[in-house]
Scaffold this active site. Sequence first.
Site, PDB file in Angstrom:
ATOM      1  CB  SER A  36      22.522 119.978   5.785  1.00 56.29           C
ATOM      2  OG  SER A  36      23.303 118.801   5.686  1.00 56.29           O
ATOM      3  N   GLY A  37      23.318 119.176   2.797  1.00 49.52           N
ATOM      4  CA  GLY A  37      23.101 118.189   1.735  1.00 49.52           C
ATOM      5  C   GLY A  37      24.173 118.269   0.669  1.00 49.52           C
TER       6      GLY A  37
ATOM      7  CE  LYS B  49      24.580 122.301   7.443  1.00 50.81           C
ATOM      8  NZ  LYS B  49      25.851 122.739   7.100  1.00 50.81           N
TER       9      LYS B  49
ATOM     10  CG  HIS C  66      23.539 118.789  10.217  1.00 56.40           C
ATOM     11  ND1 HIS C  66      24.657 118.867   9.407  1.00 56.40           N
ATOM     12  CD2 HIS C  66      22.733 117.860   9.644  1.00 56.40           C
ATOM     13  CE1 HIS C  66      24.521 118.030   8.394  1.00 56.40           C
ATOM     14  NE2 HIS C  66      23.358 117.408   8.509  1.00 56.40           N
ATOM     15  CG  ASN C  67      27.953 121.175   9.595  1.00 56.60           C
ATOM     16  OD1 ASN C  67      26.911 120.715   9.159  1.00 56.60           O
ATOM     17  ND2 ASN C  67      28.680 122.030   8.915  1.00 56.60           N
TER      18      ASN C  67
ATOM     19  CD  GLU D 209      28.849 117.071   7.910  1.00 56.87           C
ATOM     20  OE1 GLU D 209      27.723 117.458   7.551  1.00 56.87           O
ATOM     21  OE2 GLU D 209      29.903 117.667   7.608  1.00 56.87           O
TER      22      GLU D 209
END
Length: 656
Positions: A325-326, A380, A383-384, A387
Amino acid sequence: MPELREVRDGVVSNIRKLLFQVLILGRKSGSVARVHIIMGVSGSGKTTIGKSLSEKLGLPFYDGDDFHPPANKTKMKAGIPLSDEDRQEWLGAMNRLILEQSRQDGAVIACSALKEKYRLALSKQLESPLSWIVLRGDFELIHDRMMARKDHFMPAGLLQSQFEAMEYPAYGMHLSIEAGPEKLVDAILDYLEKPEFGLVGLGVMGKSLARNLASKGVRMALFNQYVPGKEEKVAEKAIAAFPELASSRGFEDLHAFADSLSRPRNIFLMVPAGPPVDAVIQQLLPSLSPGDILMDGGNSHFEDTDRRISMLSSYDIHYLGIGVSGGEKGALTGPSIMPGGSREAWEKLSPYLSAAAARDKHGQACCTYIGPGGSGHFVKMIHNGIEYAEMQLLAEAYWILREGMQYSPERIADLFDRWNQGDAAGYLLEITIKILRFKQDGRLVLDEIADIGGSKGTGSWSLNAAAQLGVPANLIGEALFARYLSSFKEARTEAAKQGGTVSAPVQVSEDQLHEAYQLARWINHHQGLEVLKAASNQYGWDLKLPELTRIWTNGCIIRSSLMETLSRALMGAGQALPAHLFLVRDHRTALKEVVVMALKAKLAIPCLSASLNYLLGLSSADSPANLIQAQRDFFGAHTYRKKEDPFGKAYHTEWE
Ligand code: 6PG
């Protein structure tokens, strides 16, 4: 007259030296240098091999033994093994030497580096991964050699203690010292000539990650498919365009690419999630050998990763599903990296992945082994999901200010700027401020963008996972559905004609909005972590929430000061979720006020409302779920439990 063979060897050696000098020069133009550590127990030949290697590479040589303080040398001469404490000062001096040499052209260093914690101490603050050459031999062979050795402060009697302390690393090049110094040096030179890391797919993220790794001195081979007229010589062009890639090798033939790599191979796949990943694996398979490692750095579905792990394990190929991520910039300068799958592969690759990752506040890499199977991609994905809701909450705050309170974009940016100085600080807020100020030809670009939110899958997968695990992640759901609803542009436009006009102003203060926004963010993070906790239980992943939140404090899209707070709280509380943290925060009145006022003004604020509903539901001892149970029992004899024993005996009533 020198023998023909000697002349030939001399020429080969000079060519090699020249080649390494070119590599070093290449590095100088945009990357940090590598330091080669020849490690092994005392008597394994570190100094002999190190010196010879340093000559061939044209790099300075240092012997770790020379850096021991006199007290250590005296102790060893007396046959007393060094303790961890004795080695502290020496490791510090070695670390300083390594840092200094990595800022120059690199070096060859002989150093026993017996334990993992010593190796971590040697690598401290180092940008490039150390290049480890591990010399291995059995006790008898080394003992005999030591007995024959003169003028050395390490008596052979200490060898046993060195063998006992030795923790061989999973990473690095491992050599059996039986072969003899010349052959060993040749083998090391062969290894150092070859790329140690391959990367497939030079799209936005792939190219950035390749540049990131190459800038840390990692020898890279880059492959991009050849698509006539569309993707031609992509790797070659990237190598020409970016100085840090100067010593990388570019390919359009997948077999030649795989063949160029040192063994076992390390190959990063940076191709779009879904069928392209399977296609590349199938194309690569004939060129791979047992022990090779494949890494998928895309946003793949965790179940696909699980499937690929089992399929490849039948070929003895390791597979890591890696969440990265980033965005483009993060991949280049340091993303948050979430590897899951083969632990053995992780142990081999941790120096590389950690070097590529962002650093947390304490200088530790924002990269940690997540767990087995598809856990890296699952983490991940969540995480999204978080987000999605973070973005939607910002969009709602912006909407209340712009539509409900008639603020200009500049005024909103100024307010957000103030928020960004405090507990609301974070990457997404930061970019929102920039977006609100970004003008081209005097016009705000934001105002020219169609209000239809896109998505690529991780949001809906997160919601599915939460639903299947029985976790009420309603903010992820609302954020996702807000994007879907936004795509009904025509229907919305039509319906708006029948009285959808916003009735401004929304009567709330900036402080109330800030408090409501922060509380909703707390709830969003709490829900995301609950999904992770449930998944960890369900799949037996043993996810470590303190570590997960730590690697999300930098590099990733949801990095923020709230994440710092959460990570700190979890470090103290272990796996326990800090639910109390938001429940004690008295921002509830503000959230209620903002939701009521915005709804009255006909503003859709799905995530703010969802967070209020969640909070109210979570803090109500009584709920109408008894009616749900009665209905279920009425039409389907699903039974219910009684209030006096809510988890006990099941009852059924004949309702008619
Ligand atoms: C990241 C981002 C990245 C990507 C999202 C966007 O962490 O770097 O999340 O993975 O930008 O996949 O997803 P949507 O296109 O679904 O919004």
